[in-house]
Design a protein around this motif. Structure first.
Motif, PDB file in Angstrom:
ATOM      1  N   ASP A   1     -15.778   3.222  36.692  1.00 40.69           N
ATOM      2  CA  ASP A   1     -14.681   2.731  37.527  1.00 40.69           C
ATOM      3  C   ASP A   1     -15.180   1.672  38.503  1.00 40.69           C
ATOM      4  O   ASP A   1     -14.496   0.676  38.757  1.00 40.69           O
TER       5      ASP A   1
ATOM      6  N   GLY B   1     -10.540   2.920  46.613  1.00 37.47           N
ATOM      7  CA  GLY B   1      -9.346   3.503  45.993  1.00 37.47           C
ATOM      8  C   GLY B   1      -9.637   4.734  45.167  1.00 37.47           C
ATOM      9  O   GLY B   1      -8.815   5.138  44.334  1.00 37.47           O
ATOM     10  N   SER B   2     -10.800   5.329  45.380  1.00 35.28           N
ATOM     11  CA  SER B   2     -11.203   6.494  44.585  1.00 35.28           C
ATOM     12  C   SER B   2     -10.126   7.571  44.567  1.00 35.28           C
ATOM     13  O   SER B   2      -9.639   8.001  45.611  1.00 35.28           O
ATOM     14  N   GLY B   3      -9.750   7.993  43.385  1.00 31.95           N
ATOM     15  CA  GLY B   3      -8.749   9.050  43.242  1.00 31.95           C
ATOM     16  C   GLY B   3      -7.308   8.576  43.372  1.00 31.95           C
ATOM     17  O   GLY B   3      -6.381   9.360  43.173  1.00 31.95           O
ATOM     18  N   ARG B   4      -7.116   7.315  43.729  1.00 36.55           N
ATOM     19  CA  ARG B   4      -5.747   6.812  43.920  1.00 36.55           C
ATOM     20  C   ARG B   4      -5.380   5.701  42.936  1.00 36.55           C
ATOM     21  O   ARG B   4      -4.210   5.415  42.737  1.00 36.55           O
ATOM     22  N   VAL B   5      -6.401   5.073  42.355  1.00 37.84           N
ATOM     23  CA  VAL B   5      -6.121   3.930  41.476  1.00 37.84           C
ATOM     24  C   VAL B   5      -5.651   4.418  40.108  1.00 37.84           C
ATOM     25  O   VAL B   5      -6.267   5.310  39.513  1.00 37.84           O
ATOM     26  N   ASP B   6      -4.576   3.840  39.628  1.00 37.10           N
ATOM     27  CA  ASP B   6      -4.036   4.179  38.311  1.00 37.10           C
ATOM     28  C   ASP B   6      -4.534   3.135  37.301  1.00 37.10           C
ATOM     29  O   ASP B   6      -3.910   2.102  37.107  1.00 37.10           O
ATOM     30  N   TYR B   7      -5.678   3.415  36.688  1.00 38.33           N
ATOM     31  CA  TYR B   7      -6.273   2.438  35.766  1.00 38.33           C
ATOM     32  C   TYR B   7      -5.405   2.232  34.524  1.00 38.33           C
ATOM     33  O   TYR B   7      -5.349   1.127  33.990  1.00 38.33           O
TER      34      TYR B   7
ATOM     35  N   GLY C   1     -15.045   8.238  40.212  1.00 38.62           N
ATOM     36  CA  GLY C   1     -14.651   8.030  41.601  1.00 38.62           C
ATOM     37  C   GLY C   1     -15.772   7.668  42.557  1.00 38.62           C
ATOM     38  O   GLY C   1     -15.527   7.508  43.754  1.00 38.62           O
TER      39      GLY C   1
ATOM     40  N   ASP D   1     -14.194   7.285  34.768  1.00 37.34           N
ATOM     41  CA  ASP D   1     -13.856   7.221  36.190  1.00 37.34           C
ATOM     42  C   ASP D   1     -14.308   8.490  36.888  1.00 37.34           C
ATOM     43  O   ASP D   1     -13.652   9.537  36.792  1.00 37.34           O
TER      44      ASP D   1
ATOM     45  N   LYS E   1     -10.945  10.446  33.150  1.00 36.15           N
ATOM     46  CA  LYS E   1     -11.305  10.921  34.491  1.00 36.15           C
ATOM     47  C   LYS E   1     -12.369  12.008  34.324  1.00 36.15           C
ATOM     48  O   LYS E   1     -12.120  13.036  33.675  1.00 36.15           O
TER      49      LYS E   1
ATOM     50  N   ASP F   1      -7.642  13.619  31.506  1.00 39.03           N
ATOM     51  CA  ASP F   1      -8.414  14.220  32.596  1.00 39.03           C
ATOM     52  C   ASP F   1      -8.881  15.631  32.264  1.00 39.03           C
ATOM     53  O   ASP F   1      -9.403  16.333  33.121  1.00 39.03           O
TER      54      ASP F   1
END
Lengths: 160, 121
Positions: free
Chosen positions: B4, B44-50, B32, B30, B90, B66
């Motif tokens: 990520d 943006g760890s944990g919040r970004v929608d790749y 994080g 990812d 994830k 995930d």
């Protein structure tokens, strides 16, 4: 400076298969010529460091790419250049718009880009030439052919 | 194969891939964090929608997993067919691991890759 049609035809004659491109204020005028069906495959990328990565992949895959970018983007792409040209030893060929070259030479521009361009590429130990308005397509063909024969990278600054 | 952190450094590549369709599969692992530098969180760890980023960039085949079992069950489908495809995995962050080293010198890796691709020049 070369026009788009001359550049495209020269690259075709040289056997170039792909053009990896981010335009600048001058080379942007080549859009029609470079995107024509007869041109080498045009790949529009988002960033100059990415351009080196795409060109590197094409070279590894047996293609013959040329990068066209602006000099300020080249500055930022330094680590990408270092990695692919020096660590991976890939003979990447790049045409780089050298903005304000003439204005700076006449003391009419305070833009620092033309002041640092040659020094930076020299520091990165990449052979370079500066193509001025008088340069012809034959000159480009000769520089490209020589770089390919010697299997080495080459930067051609396009004075703007 | 991307992390990520690496993906974040060049998000524009997603647009390039979406605009120049090629037989390319991008797998983002990812966790994080920047694992190699000691485990600091990525922006943006944990919040970004790749997956959302990839779709918005024009990549049509996008997968997100995930849970290991979901990935195992769907991997064959995700990796089949032609690209471009984007796979977002994830994964759990692990700390204190030694950074892996390349298995052989770069020149050897290049030679082997070109040989596998049957590139002659």
């Amino acid at each position: 400076m070369l026009d788009g049609d001359s550049l495209r035809d020269t690259l075709l004659d040289c056997g170039v298969t792909h053009i990896v491109w981010i335009p600048d204020g001058s080379t942007g005028a080549w859009d029609t010529a470079l995107s024509s069906p007869s041109a080498p495959t045009l790949i529009r990328v988002c960033r100059e460091g990415e351009a080196f990565a795409v060109a590197a992949g094409l070279l590894l895959g047996g293609k013959k790419p040329v990068i066209i970018m602006q000099c300020t983007g080249l500055f930022e792409a330094g680590d990408s250049l270092r990695s692919f040209i020096h660590d991976l030893q890939l003979p990447i060929f790049a045409l780089v718009g050298l903005r304000n070259y003439y204005a700076y030479g006449k003391g009419q521009s305070r833009d620092s880009a033309p002041r640092f361009a040659a020094s930076i590429v020299r520091a990165w130990q990449v052979p370079f030439v500066i193509f001025e308005k008088s340069s012809a397509r034959e000159d480009l063909a000769q520089v490209y052919t020589r770089a390919v024969e010697q299997k080495r990278p080459q930067v051609v600054f396009l004075a703007e | 194969m991307n992390g990520d952190g690496s993906m974040l450094m060049n998000l524009g590549t997603l647009v390039t891939i979406g605009s120049n369709p090629a037989n390319l599969f991008v797998v983002v692992l990812d966790n994080g964090i920047y694992e190699i530098t000691g485990g600091q969180p990525t922006a943006g760890s944990g919040r970004v929608d790749y997956a959302g980023l990839a779709r918005a960039a024009g990549i049509e085949r996008v997968y997100a997993f995930d849970a290991p079992t979901d990935w195992r069950n769907a991997a064959a489908e995700a990796l089949a067919g032609s690209g471009p495809a984007f796979i977002w995995l994830k994964v759990e962050a692990r700390f204190g691991q030694k950074a892996p080293q390349p298995p052989r010198p770069m020149a050897d890796q290049i030679r082997r890759l070109r040989q596998a691709l049957q590139v002659k020049n």
